[in-house]
Structure formats: C-alpha cells, structure tokens
Design a protein around this motif. Structure first.
Motif, PDB file in Angstrom:
ATOM      1  N   SER A  85       0.830  -1.202   0.000  1.00  0.00           N
ATOM      2  CA  SER A  85       0.000   0.000   0.000  1.00  0.00           C
ATOM      3  C   SER A  85       0.866   1.254   0.000  1.00  0.00           C
ATOM      4  CB  SER A  85      -0.944   0.000   1.201  1.00  0.00           C
ATOM      5  OG  SER A  85      -0.213   0.087   2.401  1.00  0.00           O
ATOM      6  N   ILE A  86       0.251   2.364  -0.427  1.00  0.00           N
ATOM      7  CA  ILE A  86       0.935   3.656  -0.502  1.00  0.00           C
ATOM      8  C   ILE A  86       0.154   4.661   0.332  1.00  0.00           C
ATOM      9  CG2 ILE A  86       1.610   5.561  -2.015  1.00  0.00           C
ATOM     10  CD1 ILE A  86       1.797   3.461  -4.278  1.00  0.00           C
ATOM     11  N   GLN A  87       0.843   5.316   1.256  1.00  0.00           N
ATOM     12  CA  GLN A  87       0.246   6.432   1.986  1.00  0.00           C
ATOM     13  C   GLN A  87       0.722   7.710   1.316  1.00  0.00           C
ATOM     14  OE1 GLN A  87       1.386   7.061   6.061  1.00  0.00           O
ATOM     15  NE2 GLN A  87      -0.264   8.519   6.384  1.00  0.00           N
ATOM     16  N   HIS A  88      -0.222   8.447   0.773  1.00  0.00           N
ATOM     17  CA  HIS A  88       0.046   9.715   0.080  1.00  0.00           C
ATOM     18  C   HIS A  88      -0.288  10.841   1.053  1.00  0.00           C
ATOM     19  CE1 HIS A  88       0.120  12.764  -3.001  1.00  0.00           C
ATOM     20  NE2 HIS A  88      -1.165  13.039  -2.836  1.00  0.00           N
ATOM     21  N   THR A  89       0.681  11.696   1.321  1.00  0.00           N
ATOM     22  CA  THR A  89       0.517  12.783   2.276  1.00  0.00           C
ATOM     23  C   THR A  89       0.979  14.081   1.643  1.00  0.00           C
ATOM     24  OG1 THR A  89       0.928  11.294   4.122  1.00  0.00           O
ATOM     25  CG2 THR A  89       1.220  13.639   4.547  1.00  0.00           C
ATOM     26  N   VAL A  90       0.155  15.117   1.788  1.00  0.00           N
ATOM     27  CA  VAL A  90       0.525  16.449   1.326  1.00  0.00           C
ATOM     28  C   VAL A  90       0.347  17.403   2.504  1.00  0.00           C
ATOM     29  CG1 VAL A  90       0.116  18.260  -0.364  1.00  0.00           C
ATOM     30  CG2 VAL A  90      -0.320  15.894  -0.985  1.00  0.00           C
ATOM     31  N   VAL A  91       1.416  18.102   2.846  1.00  0.00           N
ATOM     32  CA  VAL A  91       1.393  19.089   3.915  1.00  0.00           C
ATOM     33  C   VAL A  91       1.483  20.455   3.237  1.00  0.00           C
ATOM     34  CG1 VAL A  91       2.495  19.817   6.061  1.00  0.00           C
ATOM     35  CG2 VAL A  91       2.587  17.419   5.377  1.00  0.00           C
ATOM     36  N   PHE A  92       0.605  21.387   3.656  1.00  0.00           N
ATOM     37  CA  PHE A  92       0.498  22.628   2.879  1.00  0.00           C
ATOM     38  C   PHE A  92       0.090  23.816   3.733  1.00  0.00           C
ATOM     39  CE2 PHE A  92      -3.453  20.273   2.765  1.00  0.00           C
ATOM     40  CZ  PHE A  92      -4.450  21.228   2.949  1.00  0.00           C
ATOM     41  N   ARG A  93       0.228  25.004   3.135  1.00  0.00           N
ATOM     42  CA  ARG A  93      -0.219  26.257   3.732  1.00  0.00           C
ATOM     43  C   ARG A  93      -1.111  26.960   2.733  1.00  0.00           C
ATOM     44  NH1 ARG A  93       2.440  31.229   3.526  1.00  0.00           N
ATOM     45  NH2 ARG A  93       4.353  30.150   2.932  1.00  0.00           N
TER      46      ARG A  93
ATOM     47  N   LEU B 208     -11.808  14.625  -3.233  1.00  0.00           N
ATOM     48  CA  LEU B 208     -10.803  13.561  -3.224  1.00  0.00           C
ATOM     49  C   LEU B 208     -11.356  12.237  -2.718  1.00  0.00           C
ATOM     50  CD1 LEU B 208      -7.749  15.709  -2.109  1.00  0.00           C
ATOM     51  CD2 LEU B 208      -8.492  15.122  -4.436  1.00  0.00           C
ATOM     52  N   THR B 209     -12.281  12.266  -1.774  1.00  0.00           N
ATOM     53  CA  THR B 209     -12.856  11.000  -1.301  1.00  0.00           C
ATOM     54  C   THR B 209     -13.848  10.405  -2.294  1.00  0.00           C
ATOM     55  OG1 THR B 209     -14.564  12.136  -0.005  1.00  0.00           O
ATOM     56  CG2 THR B 209     -12.520  11.530   1.143  1.00  0.00           C
ATOM     57  N   SER B 210     -14.251  11.187  -3.294  1.00  0.00           N
ATOM     58  CA  SER B 210     -15.144  10.645  -4.328  1.00  0.00           C
ATOM     59  C   SER B 210     -14.398   9.780  -5.339  1.00  0.00           C
ATOM     60  CB  SER B 210     -15.843  11.788  -5.064  1.00  0.00           C
ATOM     61  OG  SER B 210     -14.937  12.464  -5.937  1.00  0.00           O
ATOM     62  N   ILE B 211     -13.087   9.791  -5.284  1.00  0.00           N
ATOM     63  CA  ILE B 211     -12.269   9.068  -6.267  1.00  0.00           C
ATOM     64  C   ILE B 211     -12.111   7.615  -5.828  1.00  0.00           C
ATOM     65  CG2 ILE B 211     -10.001   8.965  -7.377  1.00  0.00           C
ATOM     66  CD1 ILE B 211      -9.809  12.018  -6.823  1.00  0.00           C
ATOM     67  N   PRO B 212     -12.429   6.660  -6.706  1.00  0.00           N
ATOM     68  CA  PRO B 212     -12.246   5.249  -6.357  1.00  0.00           C
ATOM     69  C   PRO B 212     -10.803   4.960  -5.964  1.00  0.00           C
ATOM     70  CG  PRO B 212     -13.485   5.464  -8.397  1.00  0.00           C
ATOM     71  CD  PRO B 212     -12.974   6.844  -8.056  1.00  0.00           C
TER      72      PRO B 212
ATOM     73  N   ALA C 131      -4.183   5.789 -10.871  1.00  0.00           N
ATOM     74  CA  ALA C 131      -5.535   6.136 -11.326  1.00  0.00           C
ATOM     75  C   ALA C 131      -6.024   7.398 -10.632  1.00  0.00           C
ATOM     76  CB  ALA C 131      -6.483   4.971 -11.079  1.00  0.00           C
ATOM     77  N   TYR C 132      -5.729   7.555  -9.356  1.00  0.00           N
ATOM     78  CA  TYR C 132      -6.085   8.759  -8.601  1.00  0.00           C
ATOM     79  C   TYR C 132      -5.452  10.006  -9.221  1.00  0.00           C
ATOM     80  CZ  TYR C 132      -5.262  12.210  -4.895  1.00  0.00           C
ATOM     81  OH  TYR C 132      -5.136  13.377  -4.174  1.00  0.00           O
ATOM     82  N   ASN C 133      -4.181   9.909  -9.547  1.00  0.00           N
ATOM     83  CA  ASN C 133      -3.455  11.075 -10.069  1.00  0.00           C
ATOM     84  C   ASN C 133      -4.048  11.626 -11.350  1.00  0.00           C
ATOM     85  OD1 ASN C 133      -1.377  11.910  -8.288  1.00  0.00           O
ATOM     86  ND2 ASN C 133      -0.308   9.999  -8.714  1.00  0.00           N
TER      87      ASN C 133
ATOM     88  N   HIS D 195      -9.597  14.696  -9.290  1.00  0.00           N
ATOM     89  CA  HIS D 195      -8.307  15.138  -8.749  1.00  0.00           C
ATOM     90  C   HIS D 195      -7.722  16.267  -9.585  1.00  0.00           C
ATOM     91  CE1 HIS D 195      -3.829  14.790  -8.335  1.00  0.00           C
ATOM     92  NE2 HIS D 195      -4.188  14.992  -7.075  1.00  0.00           N
ATOM     93  N   THR D 196      -7.683  16.077 -10.889  1.00  0.00           N
ATOM     94  CA  THR D 196      -7.080  17.108 -11.744  1.00  0.00           C
ATOM     95  C   THR D 196      -7.886  18.403 -11.698  1.00  0.00           C
ATOM     96  OG1 THR D 196      -8.156  16.216 -13.730  1.00  0.00           O
ATOM     97  CG2 THR D 196      -5.916  15.438 -13.245  1.00  0.00           C
ATOM     98  N   ALA D 197      -9.203  18.316 -11.574  1.00  0.00           N
ATOM     99  CA  ALA D 197     -10.035  19.523 -11.466  1.00  0.00           C
ATOM    100  C   ALA D 197      -9.777  20.225 -10.134  1.00  0.00           C
ATOM    101  CB  ALA D 197     -11.512  19.169 -11.603  1.00  0.00           C
ATOM    102  N   PHE D 198      -9.702  19.471  -9.031  1.00  0.00           N
ATOM    103  CA  PHE D 198      -9.432  20.090  -7.735  1.00  0.00           C
ATOM    104  C   PHE D 198      -8.078  20.797  -7.750  1.00  0.00           C
ATOM    105  CE2 PHE D 198      -7.637  19.877  -3.420  1.00  0.00           C
ATOM    106  CZ  PHE D 198      -8.535  20.707  -2.775  1.00  0.00           C
ATOM    107  N   VAL D 199      -7.079  20.159  -8.317  1.00  0.00           N
ATOM    108  CA  VAL D 199      -5.750  20.772  -8.390  1.00  0.00           C
ATOM    109  C   VAL D 199      -5.798  22.060  -9.206  1.00  0.00           C
ATOM    110  CG1 VAL D 199      -3.405  20.483  -9.298  1.00  0.00           C
ATOM    111  CG2 VAL D 199      -4.479  18.638  -7.978  1.00  0.00           C
ATOM    112  N   ALA D 200      -6.419  22.014 -10.370  1.00  0.00           N
ATOM    113  CA  ALA D 200      -6.453  23.187 -11.248  1.00  0.00           C
ATOM    114  C   ALA D 200      -7.309  24.320 -10.689  1.00  0.00           C
ATOM    115  CB  ALA D 200      -6.966  22.785 -12.629  1.00  0.00           C
ATOM    116  N   GLU D 201      -8.466  23.970 -10.134  1.00  0.00           N
ATOM    117  CA  GLU D 201      -9.437  24.993  -9.738  1.00  0.00           C
ATOM    118  C   GLU D 201      -9.255  25.509  -8.323  1.00  0.00           C
ATOM    119  OE1 GLU D 201     -13.193  23.096 -10.509  1.00  0.00           O
ATOM    120  OE2 GLU D 201     -12.666  22.764 -12.619  1.00  0.00           O
ATOM    121  N   ARG D 202      -8.711  24.699  -7.431  1.00  0.00           N
ATOM    122  CA  ARG D 202      -8.607  25.109  -6.035  1.00  0.00           C
ATOM    123  C   ARG D 202      -7.158  25.108  -5.536  1.00  0.00           C
ATOM    124  NH1 ARG D 202     -13.515  25.380  -3.155  1.00  0.00           N
ATOM    125  NH2 ARG D 202     -12.201  26.704  -1.842  1.00  0.00           N
ATOM    126  N   TRP D 203      -6.438  23.994  -5.764  1.00  0.00           N
ATOM    127  CA  TRP D 203      -5.100  23.847  -5.193  1.00  0.00           C
ATOM    128  C   TRP D 203      -4.152  24.918  -5.714  1.00  0.00           C
ATOM    129  CZ3 TRP D 203      -3.524  20.664  -1.333  1.00  0.00           C
ATOM    130  CH2 TRP D 203      -2.140  20.566  -1.114  1.00  0.00           C
TER     131      TRP D 203
END
Length: 97
Positions: free
Chosen positions: A2-10, A31-35, A68-70, A75-83
């Motif tokens: 398994s992979i634990q993906h962690t992002v720490v941010f401001r 992000l939780t909507s993504i299979p 698949a998540y990436n 995911h790509t919409a959240f990154v582009a529109e919010r992140w």
C-alpha cells in the motif's frame, strides 16, 4: 504494497476563515469521491517548527490505484481549480508499507 500519500500545505486564506473551511471541505468531498482513496484524513499542524499548516493524507491499495487517482478528473479539477490558486506552499510525501 500500500501507498500512503501525504501532502502538507499552507493556504493563502487566514486560519479559521470561511475560505479555509470551504477549501478543506471541498478537498474532502472531491478527493474521497475518487475510487481507491481510503483512510482520508485532514489534520492541522501545530508545531512551530514548520509554517505548513494542514495535511491531507490517504492510502491506496497499490501503485495502480495511486496512478488512477493522479489522473482522475476529480483530482485534476481540484488541483487546477482550487489547489493551484489557493495553496501557497506544500510538500508531498508518498510512503510504502
């Protein structure tokens, strides 16, 4: 493996602001909507040793689920529109178990 993906941010938003809450809630929903996303958590960082203030963490069963998540449209919409417009600084870590 398994992979634990962690992002720490401001964020660009003030602490405890409506904008901060909206960003975190939107991130959770998108992000939780993504299979394949499991064990999603949002945490606030409290140490004075870092100016990064929040963490998103999630677990993927394997590399295929992470890949698949990436590329998933949510995911790509959240990154582009919010992140990109709202995150000032971040560090990303991926750990295998």
């Amino acid at each position: 493996m398994s992979i634990q993906h962690t992002v720490v941010f401001r964020l660009a938003h003030p602490a405890a602001s409506a904008e901060e809450r909206d960003f975190l809630m939107t991130g959770h929903s998108a992000l939780t909507s993504i299979p394949g996303v499991a064990e999603f958590t949002i945490r606030r960082q409290v140490s004075g040793k870092s100016d990064l203030t929040h963490q998103f963490s999630m677990v993927f069963a394997d590399q295929n689920a992470y890949d698949a998540y990436n590329v998933h449209p949510a995911h790509t919409a959240f990154v582009a529109e919010r992140w990109i417009p709202e995150v000032v600084e971040f560090q990303e870590y991926d750990f295998v178990e």
